[in-house]
Motif scaffolding. Structure first.
Motif, PDB file in Angstrom:
ATOM      1  N   GLU A 193       0.894  -1.353  -0.066  1.00 61.78           N
ATOM      2  CA  GLU A 193      -0.017  -0.055  -0.043  1.00 61.78           C
ATOM      3  C   GLU A 193       0.844   1.279  -0.135  1.00 61.78           C
ATOM      4  O   GLU A 193       1.828   1.508   0.856  1.00 61.78           O
ATOM      5  CB  GLU A 193      -0.828  -0.193   1.187  1.00 61.78           C
ATOM      6  CG  GLU A 193      -1.911  -1.103   1.353  1.00 61.78           C
ATOM      7  CD  GLU A 193      -3.175  -0.741   0.264  1.00 61.78           C
ATOM      8  OE1 GLU A 193      -3.131   0.453  -0.305  1.00 61.78           O
ATOM      9  OE2 GLU A 193      -4.097  -1.586   0.389  1.00 61.78           O
ATOM     10  N   ASP A 243      -0.252   4.262   0.628  1.00 64.58           N
ATOM     11  CA  ASP A 243      -0.581   5.166   1.787  1.00 64.58           C
ATOM     12  C   ASP A 243      -0.468   4.006   3.029  1.00 64.58           C
ATOM     13  O   ASP A 243      -1.068   3.031   3.070  1.00 64.58           O
ATOM     14  CB  ASP A 243      -2.095   5.274   1.543  1.00 64.58           C
ATOM     15  CG  ASP A 243      -2.771   6.218   2.825  1.00 64.58           C
ATOM     16  OD1 ASP A 243      -2.060   6.466   3.862  1.00 64.58           O
ATOM     17  OD2 ASP A 243      -3.814   6.682   2.869  1.00 64.58           O
ATOM     18  N   LYS A 248      -3.319   2.784   5.085  1.00 71.67           N
ATOM     19  CA  LYS A 248      -4.089   1.676   4.691  1.00 71.67           C
ATOM     20  C   LYS A 248      -3.828   0.240   4.617  1.00 71.67           C
ATOM     21  O   LYS A 248      -4.412  -0.727   4.511  1.00 71.67           O
ATOM     22  CB  LYS A 248      -4.477   1.771   3.024  1.00 71.67           C
ATOM     23  CG  LYS A 248      -5.311   3.099   2.623  1.00 71.67           C
ATOM     24  CD  LYS A 248      -5.339   3.116   1.245  1.00 71.67           C
ATOM     25  CE  LYS A 248      -6.395   4.339   0.905  1.00 71.67           C
ATOM     26  NZ  LYS A 248      -6.623   4.336  -0.703  1.00 71.67           N
ATOM     27  N   SER A 249      -2.391   0.057   5.152  1.00 71.57           N
ATOM     28  CA  SER A 249      -1.647  -1.105   5.397  1.00 71.57           C
ATOM     29  C   SER A 249      -2.236  -1.990   6.155  1.00 71.57           C
ATOM     30  O   SER A 249      -2.379  -3.487   6.066  1.00 71.57           O
ATOM     31  CB  SER A 249      -0.121  -1.010   5.848  1.00 71.57           C
ATOM     32  OG  SER A 249       0.644  -0.171   4.983  1.00 71.57           O
ATOM     33  N   SER A 303      -6.696  -4.280   2.982  1.00 71.00           N
ATOM     34  CA  SER A 303      -5.217  -3.806   2.711  1.00 71.00           C
ATOM     35  C   SER A 303      -4.937  -4.962   1.694  1.00 71.00           C
ATOM     36  O   SER A 303      -4.899  -6.047   1.713  1.00 71.00           O
ATOM     37  CB  SER A 303      -4.293  -3.935   3.840  1.00 71.00           C
ATOM     38  OG  SER A 303      -3.060  -4.162   3.582  1.00 71.00           O
ATOM     39  N   LYS A 304      -4.437  -4.300   0.603  1.00 71.70           N
ATOM     40  CA  LYS A 304      -3.764  -4.903  -0.630  1.00 71.70           C
ATOM     41  C   LYS A 304      -2.373  -5.860  -0.199  1.00 71.70           C
ATOM     42  O   LYS A 304      -1.946  -6.826  -0.978  1.00 71.70           O
ATOM     43  CB  LYS A 304      -3.465  -4.329  -1.709  1.00 71.70           C
ATOM     44  CG  LYS A 304      -4.787  -3.596  -2.397  1.00 71.70           C
ATOM     45  CD  LYS A 304      -4.445  -2.681  -3.589  1.00 71.70           C
ATOM     46  CE  LYS A 304      -5.777  -2.089  -4.082  1.00 71.70           C
ATOM     47  NZ  LYS A 304      -5.420  -1.112  -5.210  1.00 71.70           N
ATOM     48  N   GLU A 305      -2.002  -5.443   0.800  1.00 75.11           N
ATOM     49  CA  GLU A 305      -0.636  -6.180   1.142  1.00 75.11           C
ATOM     50  C   GLU A 305      -0.778  -7.297   2.198  1.00 75.11           C
ATOM     51  O   GLU A 305       0.030  -8.097   2.678  1.00 75.11           O
ATOM     52  CB  GLU A 305       0.661  -5.252   1.859  1.00 75.11           C
ATOM     53  CG  GLU A 305       0.254  -4.440   3.034  1.00 75.11           C
ATOM     54  CD  GLU A 305       1.416  -3.536   3.354  1.00 75.11           C
ATOM     55  OE1 GLU A 305       2.456  -4.196   4.115  1.00 75.11           O
ATOM     56  OE2 GLU A 305       1.311  -2.426   2.902  1.00 75.11           O
TER      57      GLU A 305
END
Length: 495
Positions: A268, A270, A273-274, A279-281
């Motif tokens: 991420e 940003d 947002k983690s 969260s995409k991670e």
């Protein structure tokens, strides 16, 4: 439909009962006198799925959802690993210091055998999760029901093995040699000796390899949410285990497998947002209940570590950590917050606390959770791969620096130079791991121990000096376990 739901709740209750009882003693509890058969509990895919879901619920919510707000204080997987590991590793210290002797002794690395309720709870709840995982593995294998599909058998067994592997990873890293329990058979577990850590690691690796081979490669099991581990979670945890056991080629390969899944995972940009549920991670998260009105949609860990700008922070970041951040590091700006403690009627004194999670005891709501508790995330894999390559795997030192720079770019920092020496590179890896993974799952504590740096770094933290002996790099086995199982031997140095 109502009858089906009632039956599934009954199956779940019967599974969770021995999980909560198992906390009273390692896994030496006798089988329940009144229980349904394995054939009934694992008769259908839905029933077996409910049993596994029950394990995850206990892992994040504790044994009772009415006390979920304190689950991080009492359950290894709901935040206790992070709390104790961060205290021992010097990420933070408890605000009331000697007012909570248990936390204070971890913060000062001055553990005693008696009265260690929190570290004892870590042992018992981790073994409870192992008990639950073993019940799934054995129950699925023993079921002869034609309604339990081959696909469900394979995937449920693989997931249970991943949970078992994860619990053993933390037990070994906190306690060293521990009993390797692979069954719920009372007669086999009643008096187990310690198993050498290397053999426990062999089992962890075996379980994770099975999970890697047999789990799905998407998040369909969690209905699109990343709350059920898939093969990438197995690969991520396996890469870490390989790193710890000095199989650097394996660590590099498994980390690369996950990093290559760019259509699924990305860092991420940003940092705020983690740690969101979206969260995409995120590789694997645990999803808490919202049924506890005293916690709402916060995570159990957030309830203990996150507060407002005027309330007392339960856990305060050490100067040693804060002074390590470089100027302009976005992790310092976004993952650290401050309070002046003024609400307590004290003279305003600034202290800093971890703010990777934003919801805590001051701002939770009754709405759906925006944050889930992060178990595995992509950033760690870049750091694992960097360290593996620094040890000669993959493409070597230059590629290791490139991986570190991926993490530094996200933090808004300049590239490390390609001219770093070997020694400088390993110190850079240590630093990036410290700053990226602080207050998460005991990473700093484990890193300092496995690299032999604990007795160099930790005594520099004033409250940990003087160093009281390397024996404290392992926690004491709960004294009650020693008393009840004559085959267990206390870790050296504890009397």
């Amino acid at each position: 439909m109502r009858k089906k739901l009632i039956n599934e709740k009954i199956y779940l209750l019967i599974l969770l009962l021995p999980l909560s009882v198992a906390c009273k003693k390692l896994v030496t509890i006798p089988p329940p006198k009144h229980s349904i058969s394995t054939e009934q509990m694992f008769e259908t895919d839905n029933q077996a799925e409910g049993a596994l879901a029950g394990i995850y619920s206990v892992m994040i919510n504790g044994a009772s959802t009415t006390q979920t707000q304190s689950a991080a204080l009492n359950s290894w997987s709901a935040g206790l690993v992070s709390l104790l590991g961060s205290l021992s590793g010097g990420d933070y210290y408890n605000a009331n210091l000697s007012g909570d002797l248990d936390f204070y002794e971890h913060a000062t690395n001055n553990l005693k055998i008696q009265g260690r309720a929190r570290s004892d709870a870590m042992w018992t709840t981790a073994y409870s999760s192992i008990y639950g995982a073993n019940s799934i593995v054995e129950g699925v294998a023993a079921s002869t029901s034609s309604k339990l599909s081959a696909k469900a058998r394979k995937e449920l067994t693989a997931e249970a093995k991943l949970v078992r592997a994860m619990a053993y990873f933390y037990l070994v890293n906190f306690y060293g040699d521990v009993p390797l329990v692979l069954t719920v058979n009372f007669h086999e577990t009643i008096a187990m000796e310690k198993t050498p850590a290397a053999k426990v690691y062999d089992q962890v690796i075996s379980d994770l390899k099975d999970a890697w081979q047999n789990l799905r490669d998407d998040f369909s099991t969690g209905k699109g949410e990343r709350v059920r581990p898939n093969k990438w979670a197995a690969a991520a945890l396996l890469s870490r285990v390989y790193l710890y056991t000095k199989n650097y080629t394996g660590a590099y390969e498994m980390a690369s497998e996950v990093i290559r899944q760019q259509q699924i995972f990305e860092l991420e940009t940003d940092l705020n947002k983690s740690f969101l549920a979206t969260s995409k991670e995120a590789i694997w998260q645990l999803k808490q209940t919202t049924q506890n009105t005293r916690m709402g949609n916060a995570t159990p860990y957030g309830m203990q570590t996150v507060t407002s700008s005027v309330r007392i922070a339960n856990f305060r970041l050490t100067d040693q950590l804060l002074n390590t951040f470089e100027a302009g590091d976005k992790r310092r700006d976004n993952w650290v917050a401050q309070t002046n403690n003024s609400e307590a009627g004290q003279a305003p004194v600034i202290s800093w606390f971890p703010a990777k999670y934003k919801l805590g005891n001051h701002n939770f709501t009754s709405t759906s959770p925006k944050e889930y508790f992060m178990v595995l995330r992509l950033a760690e894999l870049f750091l694992v791969r960097a360290e593996a390559q620094a040890h000669g795997a993959g493409d070597g030192l230059s590629a290791a620096i490139d991986d570190l720079n991926v993490i530094r770019h996200r933090a808004g920092l300049e590239d490390l130079p390609e001219s770093l020496s070997n020694d400088e590179l390993f110190l850079a890896i240590e630093k990036e791991r410290q700053l990226e993974l602080f207050a998460e799952w005991g990473h700093r504590w484990f890193d300092l121990k496995r690299t032999g740096r604990a007795t160099v770094v930790l005594p520099e933290i004033p409250m940990k000096a003087p160093w009281r002996g390397d024996f404290q790099l392992l926690y004491p086995i709960p004294d009650k376990e020693i008393q009840e199982n004559g085959m267990l031997i206390q870790n050296p140095g504890y009397f």
